[in-house]
Design a protein around this motif. Sequence first.
Motif: not given
Length: 394
Positions: A91-115
């Motif tokens: 989708g759009a905003g491909g320049h945000h892709a490099e931050a996607a893993l950082a956005h996922s960090k807390d969900t990966l460790s805690g297992g909860r949905t985050r907004v």
Amino acid sequence: MEAVVATLVVIAVMGVPALVLRRVLRGRRDLGGPVDRATFETLHTASLAAPPLRSGLTAQGAEKAARHLRILLGQAALAITNAEELLAWEGAGGHHAEAALAHSKDTLSGGRTRVLGPDVVACGDLDCPVRHAIVVPLTTDDRVVGTLTAYGTQASAGLVRAAEEVGRWVDAQLELADLDRSRTLLMEAEVRALRAQISPHFIYNSLTTIASFVRTDPERARELLLEFADFTRYSFRRHGDFTTLAEELRSIDRYLLLERARFGDDLHVTLRIAPEVLPVAVPFLCVQPLVENAVRHGLEDKPGLGRITIIAEDSGAECVISVEDDGVGMDPDRMRRVLAGEARSGAGIGLANVDERQRQVYGDAYGLVVETAEGAGMKVSLRVPKYRPGVSAT
């Protein structure tokens, strides 16, 4: 939207194949109201996303599925990660892709949905639609294995629930992928066990027979040794869970040639093979064990002449194969216990192995049918669909 996605999860868990679903939906182009059309589009889009995910959480599968998952959620962008890296950005905003893993960090460790709000996600471009993120965990066996993140201009409560439903649907596909891998590993283990059960007895007898011809008929010994080499090369090959019926019968012919050298005129073999079933894909080593069972446990203990009849017939959408001998037979109750896995030694192990693999590949309706009684010989029949998704001899 949420009700439609929930329906989608139920269908996925029930295991409706994507190809079948697409065929059903193609036949319903005349859906009337907007709710019906929305349901149609959601199910159709999900059916397109399912096959790539059935190979597991891989970069290739994530890239193919991401576009359809983004359409399901109606968001500007969607990212899929595993625990270590970004697998796909769609989708759009491909320049945000490099931050996607950082956005996922807390969900990966805690297992909860985050907004995540604009303070974390938004960039300096006011026209960029990537301003909020909904990060959903992807789990298999109660382990977080990755994340699915929906990016858009807002993050309503309804959208969060829809993203979680899509995440649970992806979880179901990943669990089915694990089941597929487990089934494949089990089939490979069964084949290895079958090789181990067949090989020592046959190798010893074959080499003893070949040795007996070395002095009296060296040319015959050389021919038998070549046939033995070809047979063992086929039996111990390490690629492919399936072969063609023609290849399986070719291997059986080599096996019987070696056994005839041992039995002499006391072994008669009759083959009736319909040419149209020769290209049918069958599980590797599914017929040969039936023939070996007939020789080893049917005819070896029978004095005098022994007969084996091998038949392969065309039966509409299926190929029907049977191996019959006029040997010593077996008590039906004992054979029932063998096929049920309650008696795992002695005669019939090869039959039980083939029966298990038939059921794993095609379902319980395709298990072996055995007709036998003590002193009355044995007939073993199996059915193989001419076409089954995922079954190929290549």
